[in-house]
Design a protein around this motif. Structure first.
Motif, PDB file in Angstrom:
ATOM      1  N   HIS B 143      53.488  36.945  41.456  1.00 23.90           N
ATOM      2  CA  HIS B 143      52.368  36.602  40.588  1.00 23.90           C
ATOM      3  C   HIS B 143      51.093  36.481  41.413  1.00 23.90           C
ATOM      4  CE1 HIS B 143      55.757  35.682  38.063  1.00 23.90           C
ATOM      5  NE2 HIS B 143      54.978  35.439  37.032  1.00 23.90           N
ATOM      6  N   VAL B 144      50.017  36.975  40.872  1.00 29.75           N
ATOM      7  CA  VAL B 144      48.724  36.864  41.546  1.00 29.75           C
ATOM      8  C   VAL B 144      47.946  35.741  40.876  1.00 29.75           C
ATOM      9  CG1 VAL B 144      46.618  38.081  42.172  1.00 29.75           C
ATOM     10  CG2 VAL B 144      48.778  39.323  42.051  1.00 29.75           C
ATOM     11  N   LEU B 173      44.593  43.642  37.148  1.00 34.64           N
ATOM     12  CA  LEU B 173      45.870  43.045  36.754  1.00 34.64           C
ATOM     13  C   LEU B 173      46.265  43.484  35.358  1.00 34.64           C
ATOM     14  CD1 LEU B 173      45.498  39.378  38.039  1.00 34.64           C
ATOM     15  CD2 LEU B 173      46.909  41.187  39.001  1.00 34.64           C
ATOM     16  N   TYR B 180      50.637  37.360  36.644  1.00 32.97           N
ATOM     17  CA  TYR B 180      49.558  36.539  37.186  1.00 32.97           C
ATOM     18  C   TYR B 180      49.747  35.104  36.726  1.00 32.97           C
ATOM     19  CZ  TYR B 180      47.809  36.833  32.450  1.00 32.97           C
ATOM     20  OH  TYR B 180      47.719  36.751  31.085  1.00 32.97           O
TER      21      TYR B 180
END
Lengths: 159, 248
Positions: B143-144, B173, B180
Motif C-alpha cells: 500500500h502506498v 494510483l 493505498y
C-alpha cells in the motif's frame, strides 16, 4: 436599512466546534477568529472564503478545553468543515479541533452540543516516564509537562 | 476506519491518549507506527490473545476506549541495503510493517518487497513516484500512503507543492488501481482529525470523498489480513487448519 423579506434573507447553519489545546495555551477569541478566516482563505480562496462566512459567534476556552459556535451559510457546510479541519494552530499554539454538530439556530446548537464542560482540571504531580512530573489532570486525560514541552497521556500511562 | 499515528516517544502523545481521542473522533482503530510503543510478546502464537504484561495493557486500552490498537513498525533507514535487513527483522513480530520512503531508491525497494505493508510518505523530501512503482506496488500488494498532513498543517509554498504532489500520486494510483492508505501522520492527539473533517478537507483539495474513506478503511483491511496470517491456524492463502485437524 429596512430588513429583507423573509424569502430573501440568508439562511445560516451553526457549527458547534470542540477545541483542545495544551493547558498553558493562551488563545483569544480574536486569534481564533483570525485563524479560522486564514484557514478558509488559504484552503478555499477569497471567493470560497466569502461563501463560507465562518463568523465566530461564541467562544470559550479555559485550561486547554474550549468550544465555539461558528456561523456558515446554508449549503456550504462541507466547505466550512474543510476549512475548520485546517485550523492547526492559533498564534503558535497547536490546537485540536472537531465539529461536534450542526444546527439551524444558535440556541439549538448550544442546547444540543455545548456545555457539558467536563470536570475541572487539577494540577498535580504524576509519575510518567520514570520521573515525577507536573500534569494537568482532567478525567482520565493527563497533560504532562516534560521539559519545555507537553505529552498527552492518560491514566494508563501514569500511576 | 483506522488512522495511523506516531506515539510517544516518537510523537507527543501516548498510545492511550491517541486511542482516547481517536475513539471520540469515531475511528474503529489506530495503527501505532512507533516500534516500542505497543509491545506484543513475540513468542505468543496468536497475536490477538497474547498474555505479556504489555499486551494486557494494550488490551485494557482497547477495552476502555472501545477501539482497536494495532502494533506496527515504521522502518526509517538510509538505503535499501539496511532496509532489507530491518524488514526481515521486524516482519515476524509486528502486525503492520511500514517503510518510510521519500527517496527514489527506498521507494523502489518498498514497492518491490511484498513483506512491506505500507510505503509511507513517498513524496516527502523530494522522492518521486511513477507508473513503474505503481505497477510494482499493485503486483506486490504494497500500500502506498497518501499523507494528508501537509494539507492540514502546512502553509504557503510548501503546502502548494505537497498538494500538487498528492494530486500526481492520486492520479497514478487511481490509474493503475494500486492499493493505498490515507493518514494525516498525527504526532499528538491535537493533530488528529475526525474522518468526516478529513474527507471534507480532502474534497476541497480535489479528492473524491469515497476514495479517502476507502484509504482510511484500507488500514483495517491490512490489519485483518495480517492478523489472520499470523494466527496459528493459517497455512496458506485460502488454506487454514480446519476443526477436524488434530494436534500431533
Amino acid at each position: 436599512m429596512k430588513h429583507l423579506p423573509k424569502h430573501l434573507r440568508q439562511r445560516w447553519r451553526y457549527l458547534a466546534v470542540g477545541i483542545e489545546a495544551w493547558p498553558d495555551a493562551s488563545i483569544s477569541r480574536r486569534g481564533f477568529q483570525r485563524a479560522l478566516w486564514y484557514a478558509a482563505g488559504n484552503l478555499l480562496g477569497d471567493a470560497g472564503s466569502a461563501d463560507v462566512d465562518l463568523t465566530l459567534l461564541g467562544f470559550t476556552l479555559a485550561d486547554g478545553r474550549g468550544e465555539a459556535v461558528v456561523r456558515t451559510r446554508r449549503g456550504h457546510v462541507e466547505a466550512a468543515r474543510a476549512a475548520i479541519a485546517c485550523v492547526h494552530a492559533v498564534d503558535g499554539d497547536p490546537i485540536g479541533i472537531r465539529v461536534r454538530g450542526i444546527s439551524g439556530t444558535v440556541r439549538a446548537c448550544e442546547e444540543r452540543y455545548m456545555g457539558g464542560a467536563g470536570r475541572d482540571p487539577i494540577q498535580r504531580a504524576v509519575a510518567f516516564a520514570g520521573a515525577e512530573r507536573s500534569a494537568v489532570v482532567r478525567g482520565d486525560a493527563r497533560d504532562v509537562a516534560v521539559e519545555s514541552d507537553h505529552v498527552g497521556a492518560t491514566a494508563f500511562d501514569t500511576e | 476506519m483506522y488512522e495511523a499515528v506516531h506515539a510517544y516517544p516518537d510523537g507527543a502523545s501516548t498510545v492511550a491518549r491517541h486511542a482516547r481521542t481517536a475513539a471520540r473522533h469515531g475511528y474503529d482503530g489506530i495503527v501505532v507506527r512507533t516500534r516500542d510503543a505497543v509491545e506484543v510478546d513475540p513468542t505468543a502464537t496468536d497475536p490477538a490473545t497474547t498474555a505479556a504484561p504489555n499486551a494486557t495493557r494494550v488490551a485494557a486500552i482497547r477495552e476502555e476506549y472501545g477501539i482497536d490498537v494495532v502494533d506496527a513498525v515504521e522502518i526509517d533507514v538510509d538505503g535499501p541495503a539496511s532496509a532489507g535487513g530491518s524488514v526481515g527483522n521486524y516482519r515476524p513480530d509486528h502486525t503492520v510493517v511500514c517503510l518510510v520512503g521519500g527517496d527514489d531508491r527506498l521507494n523502489r525497494f518498498a514497492v518491490e518487497e511484498p513483506r512491506v505493508d505500507v510505503l509511507t510518505r513517498p513524496m516527502a523530501d523530494g522522492g518521486g513516484f511513477n507508473h513503474v512503482l505503481a505497477k510494482a506496488a499493485r503486483d506486490n500488494g504494497v500500500h502506498v500512503e497518501v499523507d494528508l498532513g501537509p494539507l492540514l498543517r502546512a502553509t504557503g509554498g510548501r503546502r502548494v507543492r505537497a498538494l500538487s504532489n498528492l494530486r500526481k500520486l492520486r492520479e497514478i494510483l487511481t490509474y493503475y488501481d494500486a492499493p493505498y492508505v490515507v493518514s494525516v501522520n498525527a504526532r499528538s492527539q491535537l493533530e488528529l482529525r475526525a474522518p468526516r473533517e478529513l474527507v471534507a478537507a480532502a474534497a476541497a483539495a480535489g479528492f473524491d470523498p469515497d476514495w479517502i474513506r476507502a484509504g482510511l478503511t484500507a488500514w483495517g483491511e491490512i490489519v485483518t489480513t495480517n492478523r489472520e496470517r499470523r494466527s496459528g491456524s493459517f497455512i496458506a492463502p485460502g488454506v487454514r487448519r480446519g476443526r477436524h485437524e488434530t494436534e500431533r
